[in-house]
Design a protein around this motif. Structure first.
Motif, PDB file in Angstrom:
ATOM      1  N   GLY A  10       0.784  -1.231   0.000  1.00  0.00           N
ATOM      2  CA  GLY A  10       0.000   0.000   0.000  1.00  0.00           C
ATOM      3  C   GLY A  10       0.817   1.284   0.000  1.00  0.00           C
ATOM      4  O   GLY A  10       0.282   2.360   0.206  1.00  0.00           O
ATOM      5  N   CYS A  11       2.122   1.196  -0.250  1.00  0.00           N
ATOM      6  CA  CYS A  11       2.983   2.383  -0.211  1.00  0.00           C
ATOM      7  C   CYS A  11       2.482   3.444  -1.186  1.00  0.00           C
ATOM      8  O   CYS A  11       2.263   3.167  -2.362  1.00  0.00           O
ATOM      9  CB  CYS A  11       4.416   2.002  -0.539  1.00  0.00           C
ATOM     10  N   HIS A  12       2.339   4.676  -0.702  1.00  0.00           N
ATOM     11  CA  HIS A  12       1.788   5.737  -1.553  1.00  0.00           C
ATOM     12  C   HIS A  12       2.769   6.215  -2.631  1.00  0.00           C
ATOM     13  O   HIS A  12       2.387   6.940  -3.535  1.00  0.00           O
ATOM     14  CB  HIS A  12       1.299   6.918  -0.700  1.00  0.00           C
ATOM     15  N   THR A  13       4.028   5.816  -2.552  1.00  0.00           N
ATOM     16  CA  THR A  13       4.990   6.206  -3.581  1.00  0.00           C
ATOM     17  C   THR A  13       4.867   5.358  -4.843  1.00  0.00           C
ATOM     18  O   THR A  13       5.415   5.719  -5.876  1.00  0.00           O
ATOM     19  CB  THR A  13       6.438   6.112  -3.065  1.00  0.00           C
ATOM     20  N   LEU A  14       4.150   4.251  -4.745  1.00  0.00           N
ATOM     21  CA  LEU A  14       3.999   3.364  -5.900  1.00  0.00           C
ATOM     22  C   LEU A  14       2.862   3.810  -6.799  1.00  0.00           C
ATOM     23  O   LEU A  14       1.768   4.084  -6.335  1.00  0.00           O
ATOM     24  CB  LEU A  14       3.703   1.932  -5.442  1.00  0.00           C
ATOM     25  N   LYS A  15       3.135   3.875  -8.078  1.00  0.00           N
ATOM     26  CA  LYS A  15       2.070   4.116  -9.046  1.00  0.00           C
ATOM     27  C   LYS A  15       1.581   2.779  -9.581  1.00  0.00           C
ATOM     28  O   LYS A  15       0.408   2.556  -9.767  1.00  0.00           O
ATOM     29  CB  LYS A  15       2.584   4.994 -10.182  1.00  0.00           C
ATOM     30  N   LYS A  16       2.530   1.893  -9.808  1.00  0.00           N
ATOM     31  CA  LYS A  16       2.214   0.577 -10.338  1.00  0.00           C
ATOM     32  C   LYS A  16       3.336  -0.370  -9.911  1.00  0.00           C
ATOM     33  O   LYS A  16       4.505  -0.021  -9.996  1.00  0.00           O
ATOM     34  CB  LYS A  16       2.147   0.656 -11.864  1.00  0.00           C
ATOM     35  N   TYR A  17       2.980  -1.529  -9.432  1.00  0.00           N
ATOM     36  CA  TYR A  17       4.021  -2.485  -9.105  1.00  0.00           C
ATOM     37  C   TYR A  17       3.949  -3.662 -10.063  1.00  0.00           C
ATOM     38  O   TYR A  17       2.949  -3.928 -10.688  1.00  0.00           O
ATOM     39  CB  TYR A  17       3.974  -2.922  -7.642  1.00  0.00           C
ATOM     40  N   VAL A  18       5.056  -4.337 -10.169  1.00  0.00           N
ATOM     41  CA  VAL A  18       5.184  -5.409 -11.143  1.00  0.00           C
ATOM     42  C   VAL A  18       5.097  -6.782 -10.504  1.00  0.00           C
ATOM     43  O   VAL A  18       4.468  -7.674 -11.039  1.00  0.00           O
ATOM     44  CB  VAL A  18       6.536  -5.286 -11.887  1.00  0.00           C
ATOM     45  N   LYS A  19       5.724  -6.937  -9.352  1.00  0.00           N
ATOM     46  CA  LYS A  19       5.846  -8.269  -8.781  1.00  0.00           C
ATOM     47  C   LYS A  19       5.726  -8.231  -7.268  1.00  0.00           C
ATOM     48  O   LYS A  19       6.231  -7.329  -6.618  1.00  0.00           O
ATOM     49  CB  LYS A  19       7.203  -8.855  -9.187  1.00  0.00           C
ATOM     50  N   GLU A  20       5.094  -9.265  -6.729  1.00  0.00           N
ATOM     51  CA  GLU A  20       5.002  -9.443  -5.282  1.00  0.00           C
ATOM     52  C   GLU A  20       5.947 -10.582  -4.910  1.00  0.00           C
ATOM     53  O   GLU A  20       5.962 -11.620  -5.564  1.00  0.00           O
ATOM     54  CB  GLU A  20       3.564  -9.781  -4.892  1.00  0.00           C
ATOM     55  N   LEU A  21       6.741 -10.382  -3.862  1.00  0.00           N
ATOM     56  CA  LEU A  21       7.658 -11.399  -3.395  1.00  0.00           C
ATOM     57  C   LEU A  21       7.908 -11.225  -1.904  1.00  0.00           C
ATOM     58  O   LEU A  21       7.360 -10.310  -1.295  1.00  0.00           O
ATOM     59  CB  LEU A  21       8.964 -11.354  -4.188  1.00  0.00           C
ATOM     60  N   THR A  22       8.704 -12.090  -1.316  1.00  0.00           N
ATOM     61  CA  THR A  22       8.990 -11.967   0.114  1.00  0.00           C
ATOM     62  C   THR A  22      10.147 -10.995   0.313  1.00  0.00           C
ATOM     63  O   THR A  22      10.914 -10.721  -0.618  1.00  0.00           O
ATOM     64  CB  THR A  22       9.362 -13.330   0.740  1.00  0.00           C
ATOM     65  N   VAL A  23      10.287 -10.515   1.537  1.00  0.00           N
ATOM     66  CA  VAL A  23      11.391  -9.619   1.883  1.00  0.00           C
ATOM     67  C   VAL A  23      12.711 -10.328   1.598  1.00  0.00           C
ATOM     68  O   VAL A  23      13.643  -9.748   1.031  1.00  0.00           O
ATOM     69  CB  VAL A  23      11.316  -9.181   3.364  1.00  0.00           C
ATOM     70  N   GLU A  24      12.791 -11.581   1.976  1.00  0.00           N
ATOM     71  CA  GLU A  24      14.010 -12.364   1.762  1.00  0.00           C
ATOM     72  C   GLU A  24      14.377 -12.421   0.274  1.00  0.00           C
ATOM     73  O   GLU A  24      15.528 -12.220  -0.097  1.00  0.00           O
ATOM     74  CB  GLU A  24      13.806 -13.773   2.320  1.00  0.00           C
TER      75      GLU A  24
END
Length: 73
Positions: free
Chosen positions: A42-56
Motif C-alpha cells: 500500500g505504499c503511496h509512492t507506488l504508481k504501479k508495481y510489477v511483482k510481489e515477493l517476500t522480503v528475503e
C-alpha cells in the motif's frame, strides 16, 4: 481445572507467536520494473508495481527497503 485452562491458553499464545519471530523475511512486499527498493503493497509512492515477493527474495535480488513505507527493515 482453571490452572489447566490458563496453562493451555499460555501455551497456545506462545506457540502462536513462535512463528512470528521469523515472519519478517516471509512477509510479502512489492517491487517495480525499474526501481531499486521494495515496498509495502500500500505504499503511496507506488504508481504501479510489477511483482510481489517476500522480503528475503527482494533482499537476495539486491533491493533495499523503501524509506517512506519502511517495509520490515
Amino acid at each position: 481445572m482453571r490452572k489447566t485452562a490458563v496453562i493451555l491458553l499460555l501455551l497456545s499464545l506462545l506457540m502462536g507467536t513462535a512463528g512470528v519471530v521469523g515472519a519478517k523475511d516471509s512477509s510479502k512486499v512489492v517491487i517495480t520494473a525499474k526501481g531499486k527498493k521494495y515496498h509495502r503493497p500500500g505504499c503511496h509512492t507506488l504508481k504501479k508495481y510489477v511483482k510481489e515477493l517476500t522480503v528475503e527474495e527482494a533482499k537476495k535480488l539486491g533491493y533495499k527497503p523503501c524509506k517512506i513505507c519502511k517495509p520490515w527493515n
